[in-house]
Write a protein that holds these residues in place. Structure first.
Motif: not given
Length: 144
Positions: A7, A11-12, A15-16, A18-19, A22
């Protein structure tokens, strides 16, 4: 050998990834079913971190201990609805692609219970948890 923290290492990338989560949170797949699917995939993949997380999240969402204990043997119990059984069967098929190249039977069960949109959303959910499992297992993330 100590493993990296995936993690913080990228991090990028997280983050992708994790999208996708969402989108899944707002998709056509309800949260209780999503947690059962995540739990089953994580069991198959031997991901202790994810099994712990999703069993805990499912329980917090109102899932019974009896059903949570039975997810790994869902075929042998009367505790799951036809819709849940179709989702769990599809989860196993998609998670074990190398061992089960024939998808016809589980696809037919899925199509009988889910709309086309739901089928895609469920498959995306399964793909996403399989990815998280690979990150957690590969980098030896442990339950806290």
């Amino acid at each position: 050998m100590e493993r990296i923290n995936f993690q913080t290492a990228s991090p990028k990338a997280i983050k992708a990834w994790s999208a996708l989560e969402q989108y899944i949170a707002t998709s056509s797949i309800d949260k209780p079913l999503a947690e059962l699917v995540r739990l089953r995939s994580s069991q198959i993949n031997g991901c202790a971190f994810c099994v712990d997380m999703h069993a805990t999240d499912a329980a917090k969402g109102g899932e019974t201990a009896r059903r949570l204990h039975a997810v790994s043997v869902w075929r042998e119990t009367p505790f799951f609805t036809p819709r849940e059984r179709a989702a769990l069967g599809w989860t196993e098929t998609m998670t074990r692609l190398a061992q089960q190249p024939e998808t016809g039977e589980s696809y037919a069960a899925l199509a009988a219970q889910f709309s086309a949109e739901e089928m895609v959303d469920l498959t995306l959910l399964i793909s996403t948890i399989n990815g998280w499992n690979r990150l957690a297992v590969g980098f030896a993330k442990m339950p806290e």
